[in-house]
Design a protein around this motif. Sequence first.
Motif, short mmCIF file in Angstrom:
data_model
loop_
_atom_site.label_atom_id
_atom_site.label_comp_id
_atom_site.label_asym_id
_atom_site.label_seq_id
_atom_site.Cartn_x
_atom_site.Cartn_y
_atom_site.Cartn_z
N ILE A 137 0.93 -1.33 0.08
CA ILE A 137 -0.09 0.03 0.00
C ILE A 137 0.87 1.21 0.15
O ILE A 137 0.50 2.30 -0.57
N GLY A 138 2.18 1.19 0.54
CA GLY A 138 3.02 2.44 0.43
C GLY A 138 3.41 2.70 -0.94
O GLY A 138 3.58 3.96 -1.14
N GLU A 139 3.46 1.82 -1.80
CA GLU A 139 3.73 1.97 -3.24
C GLU A 139 2.66 2.97 -3.80
O GLU A 139 3.15 4.04 -4.63
N ALA A 140 1.44 2.73 -3.39
CA ALA A 140 0.27 3.48 -3.83
C ALA A 140 0.22 5.12 -3.55
O ALA A 140 0.23 6.01 -4.22
N VAL A 141 0.94 5.02 -2.24
CA VAL A 141 0.96 6.67 -1.55
C VAL A 141 2.25 7.21 -2.60
O VAL A 141 1.96 8.25 -2.90
N ILE A 142 3.38 6.51 -2.73
CA ILE A 142 4.70 7.17 -3.50
C ILE A 142 3.82 7.50 -4.86
O ILE A 142 4.18 8.55 -5.59
N ALA A 143 3.14 6.55 -5.51
CA ALA A 143 2.88 6.64 -6.71
C ALA A 143 1.80 7.74 -7.19
O ALA A 143 1.66 8.58 -8.13
N SER A 144 0.94 8.08 -5.96
CA SER A 144 0.25 9.17 -5.94
C SER A 144 0.93 10.63 -5.92
O SER A 144 0.41 11.58 -6.49
N THR A 162 15.59 -10.52 -5.14
CA THR A 162 16.91 -11.24 -4.64
C THR A 162 17.28 -10.16 -3.59
O THR A 162 16.80 -9.04 -3.35
N ALA A 163 17.99 -10.47 -2.52
CA ALA A 163 18.51 -9.93 -1.37
C ALA A 163 18.90 -8.37 -2.14
O ALA A 163 18.59 -7.21 -1.62
N GLU A 164 19.75 -8.75 -3.00
CA GLU A 164 20.46 -7.55 -3.62
C GLU A 164 19.25 -6.51 -4.24
O GLU A 164 19.56 -5.31 -4.07
N THR A 165 18.63 -6.86 -5.11
CA THR A 165 17.63 -6.27 -5.82
C THR A 165 16.54 -5.28 -4.56
O THR A 165 16.14 -4.18 -5.06
N GLU A 166 16.38 -6.17 -3.67
CA GLU A 166 15.48 -5.50 -2.61
C GLU A 166 16.11 -4.43 -1.96
O GLU A 166 15.51 -3.28 -1.74
N GLN A 167 17.38 -4.49 -1.64
CA GLN A 167 18.44 -3.44 -1.01
C GLN A 167 18.44 -2.40 -1.65
O GLN A 167 18.27 -1.24 -1.51
N MET A 168 18.78 -2.65 -3.19
CA MET A 168 18.73 -1.56 -4.23
C MET A 168 17.72 -0.63 -4.21
O MET A 168 17.64 0.62 -4.10
N MET A 169 16.38 -1.37 -4.48
CA MET A 169 15.09 -0.78 -4.54
C MET A 169 14.69 0.06 -3.18
O MET A 169 14.27 1.15 -3.31
N LEU A 170 14.90 -0.51 -1.92
CA LEU A 170 14.65 0.28 -0.85
C LEU A 170 15.69 1.62 -0.68
O LEU A 170 15.20 2.70 -0.20
N SER A 171 16.93 1.40 -1.10
CA SER A 171 17.75 2.56 -0.83
C SER A 171 17.35 3.73 -1.93
O SER A 171 17.61 4.87 -1.41
N GLU A 172 16.97 3.14 -3.26
CA GLU A 172 16.88 4.07 -4.12
C GLU A 172 15.60 5.14 -3.67
O GLU A 172 15.52 6.17 -3.89
N GLU A 173 14.45 4.23 -2.97
CA GLU A 173 13.24 4.92 -2.74
C GLU A 173 13.52 6.05 -1.63
O GLU A 173 13.19 6.90 -1.32
N LYS A 175 16.42 7.40 -1.00
CA LYS A 175 17.21 8.54 -1.28
C LYS A 175 16.17 9.67 -2.18
O LYS A 175 16.37 10.80 -1.94
N ARG A 176 15.39 9.09 -2.76
CA ARG A 176 14.37 9.99 -3.60
C ARG A 176 13.40 10.60 -2.90
O ARG A 176 13.10 11.63 -2.89
N TYR A 177 12.63 9.84 -1.85
CA TYR A 177 11.50 10.24 -1.26
C TYR A 177 11.53 10.21 0.27
O TYR A 177 10.82 10.81 1.03
N GLY A 178 12.84 9.96 0.64
CA GLY A 178 13.20 10.03 2.26
C GLY A 178 12.67 8.61 3.04
O GLY A 178 13.32 8.56 3.96
N LEU A 179 11.61 7.99 2.51
CA LEU A 179 11.33 6.82 3.23
C LEU A 179 11.06 5.69 2.03
O LEU A 179 10.95 6.07 0.92
N HIS A 180 10.88 4.48 2.39
CA HIS A 180 10.69 3.54 1.27
C HIS A 180 9.31 3.02 1.45
O HIS A 180 8.72 2.98 2.57
N HIS A 181 8.85 2.18 0.70
CA HIS A 181 7.37 1.94 0.71
C HIS A 181 7.02 1.03 1.70
O HIS A 181 6.01 1.01 2.15
#
Length: 274
Positions: A137-144, A162-173, A175-181
């Motif tokens: 549901i956090g993704e819906a908030v970022i998408a809005s 995978t552990a790497e893709t998950e880490q990358m996705m969370l740290s990108e979020e 960096k961009r939004y201050g919080l991850h989904h």
Amino acid sequence: MDLVSVEEINQRIEVFEASQAVAGRLLTVVERDDVGAREVATVVSADPVLVQRVMRMANSAFYGTGGRVRELHAAIAVLGFDAVRSLALTSFVEGSGTITPQDWEHSITTAVAAGEVAKIIGADQQQAFSLALLHDIGEAVIASLDPSYQASLVARRTAPLTAETEQMMLSEERKRYGLHHASIGADILASWNFHPDLVQAVAQHHTPKGSLSRTHAALVDGDRIAHLISSDLDLGASQELAGILLPNYVSDAQLEGLLGSVRVRSLSMIADLF
Ligand SMILES: [Fe+2]
Ligand SMILES: [Fe+2]
């Protein structure tokens, strides 16, 4: 550009207002120990979109009711209060236009997979299913707030987790939004007064340092299975990855059956719902 009529706008506002009120009332009603399906049905009946969704879901092949559920309270009894609450909250968030059919597809596939995993590991199936419906549901908030985020979700869901893709996705979020989904989703569930264990399960659905609970394990693995099913890997490759990504409670021989059953059951629920 198509002109939108005032009636259409008003209809949309009414549906949104109804959903908001219904989601809010449902949150308090389903918490009570003495509540029955008929009382929940009275609350749900104020939102026509939700009524339709509950009826369709209860009549989907997934529940094996043979399409014979005709009354709303009976449909609510089939789904269970937690699932009805998850549907109400998702519909509420959808009212602001941030949940796409692909998002529903991912939520439902994860929910079906989490339910299957719950059955295997002895977790509460209904709780795992209902929580998985809301886990992103956090993704819906970022998408809005950032429409470009939606495009990245499509690419993300067709890649195995995978552990790497998950880490990358969370740290990108972050960096961009201050919080991850995952933490945004957990904050929302906390504000809706979900049990702290469920809030934690959502907060850590991409950072599992050991299982917090059986429901958490079912959610994490349900999400991984959903990503494998949406990826364009062939059966052999996805089985091999599943063997690596999922803890060894599923034998290699059972894997094909598990992936196949989640694929078929979630597709049929999606087809029945939309
Ligand atoms: Fe997620
Ligand atoms: Fe997910």
